[in-house]
Write an enzyme that holds these catalytic residues in place. Structure first.
Site, PDB file in Angstrom:
ATOM      1  CD  GLU A  46      21.982   4.805  -3.319  1.00 59.99           C
ATOM      2  OE1 GLU A  46      22.130   3.708  -2.750  1.00 59.99           O
ATOM      3  OE2 GLU A  46      22.124   5.889  -2.723  1.00 59.99           O
ATOM      4  N   GLY A  90      33.721  -6.185  -8.431  1.00 60.64           N
ATOM      5  CA  GLY A  90      33.037  -7.464  -8.283  1.00 60.64           C
ATOM      6  C   GLY A  90      31.548  -7.378  -8.577  1.00 60.64           C
ATOM      7  CE1 TYR A  91      28.370 -10.253  -4.562  1.00 59.17           C
ATOM      8  CE2 TYR A  91      30.007  -8.561  -4.093  1.00 59.17           C
ATOM      9  CZ  TYR A  91      29.293  -9.684  -3.709  1.00 59.17           C
ATOM     10  OH  TYR A  91      29.507 -10.245  -2.476  1.00 59.17           O
ATOM     11  CE1 TYR A 129      18.946   1.842  -0.045  1.00 59.97           C
ATOM     12  CE2 TYR A 129      20.112   1.325  -2.075  1.00 59.97           C
ATOM     13  CZ  TYR A 129      20.004   2.050  -0.907  1.00 59.97           C
ATOM     14  OH  TYR A 129      20.948   3.005  -0.603  1.00 59.97           O
ATOM     15  CG  ASP A 147      20.622   0.186   3.062  1.00 63.95           C
ATOM     16  OD1 ASP A 147      20.091   0.505   4.153  1.00 63.95           O
ATOM     17  OD2 ASP A 147      21.679   0.706   2.648  1.00 63.95           O
ATOM     18  CB  SER A 333      27.011 -14.122  -3.376  1.00 67.20           C
ATOM     19  OG  SER A 333      26.630 -14.670  -4.630  1.00 67.20           O
TER      20      SER A 333
END
Length: 389
Positions: A46, A90-91, A129, A147, A333
């Site tokens: 997730e 990423g992130y 979430y 989500d 972002s």
């Protein structure tokens, strides 16, 4: 919206649940994290799936679980190995938070994911979430996992006009999902919502005639599907301009710099970057850009600034190509990087000066030992395409 939901009798809700779950039993996707109800596997999947497509995640997930098969393994992992396993997704704050939460689980919960949703929600990087996903899929608790896909499905189902970009709207969708979720198979119900949103109830081209729950859908009945969900536009990413320096010495090594421990791309490796301010009005490109026609004196000044910065900060003096060989763009972002990339070659063995502690000369054969963010990877691929050593 409220009246429409209130008009659903208990019988209608049960019919909806039965219809929806029958479809899911037949059409559910075969995914590696659905092989069992292990909360660790569900949790990792997730987190990876946030902001990332399923087909992209699968190979990363399989490799990650091979490297870190248990929560204890994740808690004990070396950060460089962990970041390398995440490279390309990423992130990166996601994987850092994963490890921090794993350490929490080891120290506070004896190495096992807690079963109480309130305790799951205390773990680093786990919001409503993910709490709902773990609670419902691993522990069969009727907790909704809301989500973007779910909000799109539910907003069309009940013609909800609340702006899904506003955090306050989540409570509306969570309330509705709590009312309609199947209490006996909540994990399957949540996953059915996710699958429907990704395959049938898509943002711009929903295939409503094939939808298993179209007989329950208010927007399908009225033909208003494309009016939902309501979503205000987010702010544009702020542009930031850099000069990138790919510098090669006589041993075929390249100069790399490790970023600081905090902030964007923390502890990752990049070619040297020098931030620049755009001089020409209304240009969206860095100074000296290939596609921007700029006066020669500005191009000359840009190169002089780069030469000065590299000499002062890295103690090397390469011979530069006069113009950048590529312009790289990369969107985060909240930021959009524009990097004009220059190539420099050390003609003599003049890299003997001591580099800053966070810098190294590294041969490409060893690049796989270093974690490179997206902009770095784009710069390197452009170099390989241009120069083909």
């Amino acid at each position: 919206m409220t009246n429409e939901l209130n008009n659903w009798s208990k019988t209608k809700i049960k019919d909806f649940q039965a219809t929806f779950l029958s479809w899911y039993d037949l059409e559910k996707r075969t995914l590696p994290w659905r092989e069992n109800n292990d909360p660790y596997r569900i949790w990792v999947s997730e987190i990876m799936l946030q902001q990332t497509r399923v087909d992209t995640v699968i190979p990363y997930y399989l490799n990650f679980m091979n490297l870190f098969p248990t929560i204890q393994d994740l808690a004990d992992a070396d950060e460089d190995v962990l970041l390398k396993a995440w490279e390309g997704l990423g992130y990166y704050s996601r994987v850092r938070n994963l490890q921090k939460a794993a350490i929490q689980i080891v120290t506070e919960f004896n190495g096992e994911m807690p079963k109480d949703p309130a305790l799951i929600a205390t773990l680093k990087g786990i919001g409503p979430y993910t709490t709902g996903a773990i609670s419902s899929m691993a522990f069969q608790l009727p907790i909704p996992a809301v989500d973007g896909n779910v909000m799109r499905v539910v907003s069309r189902l009940f013609e909800i006009s609340e702006d899904i970009a506003k955090p306050a709207s989540r409570k509306t969708f969570e309330k509705i999902m709590t009312d309609i979720i199947d209490p006996h198979k909540p994990g399957d119900f949540n996953q059915a919502m996710m699958d429907l949103g990704s395959s049938t109830c898509t943002p711009t081209t929903p295939t409503c005639n094939l939808c298993p729950i179209n007989e329950f859908c208010q927007s399908f009945e009225k033909g208003t599907m494309l009016q939902y969900p309501v979503k205000s536009k987010k702010k544009k990413a702020k542009p930031v301009y850099y000069i990138g320096a790919i510098i090669k010495n006589n041993r075929g090594e390249f100069l790399l710099e490790k970023r600081e421990e905090k902030g964007l791309l923390a502890n990752m490796w990049t070619f040297p970057l020098v931030e620049e301010e755009p001089i020409i009005e209304n240009t969206l490109l860095p100074l000296g850009g290939l596609t921007s026609k700029q006066p020669e004196d500005i191009e000359k000044q840009t190169l002089e600034n780069l030469t000065k910065e590299i000499k002062e900060n890295y103690q090397v003096e390469p011979v530069w190509l006069k113009k950048p060989f590529v312009e790289v763009k990369h969107i985060f972002s909240h930021l959009k990087w524009f990097i004009a990339v220059y190539f420099g070659q050390l003609i003599e063995d003049n890299d003997h000066e001591e580099l800053p502690k966070n810098c190294k000369w590294v041969h490409p054969s060893e690049f796989d030992q270093y974690t490179f963010p997206g902009p770095q990877q784009k710069m390197w691929q452009a170099y390989l395409t241009k120069f083909k050593d």
